[in-house]
Write an enzyme that holds these catalytic residues in place. Structure first.
Site, PDB file in Angstrom:
ATOM      1  N   CYS A  98       0.837  -1.188   0.000  1.00 49.49           N
ATOM      2  CA  CYS A  98       0.000   0.000   0.000  1.00 49.49           C
ATOM      3  C   CYS A  98       0.884   1.254   0.000  1.00 49.49           C
ATOM      4  O   CYS A  98       1.857   1.302   0.742  1.00 49.49           O
ATOM      5  CB  CYS A  98      -0.889  -0.029   1.244  1.00 49.49           C
ATOM      6  SG  CYS A  98      -2.060   1.318   1.352  1.00 49.49           S
ATOM      7  N   PRO A  99       0.588   2.209  -0.832  1.00 50.02           N
ATOM      8  CA  PRO A  99      -0.578   2.399  -1.690  1.00 50.02           C
ATOM      9  C   PRO A  99      -0.370   1.980  -3.143  1.00 50.02           C
ATOM     10  O   PRO A  99      -1.220   2.264  -3.990  1.00 50.02           O
ATOM     11  CB  PRO A  99      -0.805   3.901  -1.611  1.00 50.02           C
ATOM     12  CG  PRO A  99       0.581   4.467  -1.593  1.00 50.02           C
ATOM     13  CD  PRO A  99       1.378   3.464  -0.757  1.00 50.02           C
TER      14      PRO A  99
END
Length: 89
Positions: A21-22
Site C-alpha cells: 500500500c498504496p
C-alpha cells in the site's frame, strides 16, 4: 503455441504481487484510466489492504468491479471500464 496477438476482448492482466500500500491501488487506478471503454482488467495482488483500497479506487474512477476473489494471500479483482453511455459490453 501461437504468435497471434491477444484478442481485443481478452482481459488485460496486471500482476501487482509483492507491492505494498498504496502502490496496488495507485497502479490499478492508472491502468483503469488507460483502459479502453468496455475492456476488462484483472488485477492480482498480495497487499492485505487491497481488499479495501482497490474497490474504492475503482469506484472513484468510475469503473465496475465485476468480481473480487481471495486465494490464500492473493487477491484477484476483475474490473471493467464502462463503455460510453454507461453500458458494459
Amino acid at each position: 503455441m501461437s504468435d497471434a496477438p491477444p484478442s481485443p476482448d481478452s482481459p488485460i492482466a496486471l500482476d501487482l504481487s509483492g507491492l505494498k500500500c498504496p502502490l496496488p491501488a495507485l497502479r490499478t487506478r492508472k491502468a483503469l484510466r488507460l483502459l479502453a471503454p468496455g475492456r476488462q482488467l484483472v488485477v492480482t495482488c498480495t497487499d492485505p489492504l487491497a481488499g479495501i483500497d482497490i474497490p474504492h479506487a475503482v469506484r472513484e474512477e468510475g469503473g465496475l468491479l465485476e468480481a473480487q476473489e481471495r486465494d490464500g494471500a492473493a487477491f484477484r479483482f476483475t474490473i471493467r471500464r464502462p463503455a460510453p453511455g454507461g453500458t458494459s459490453t
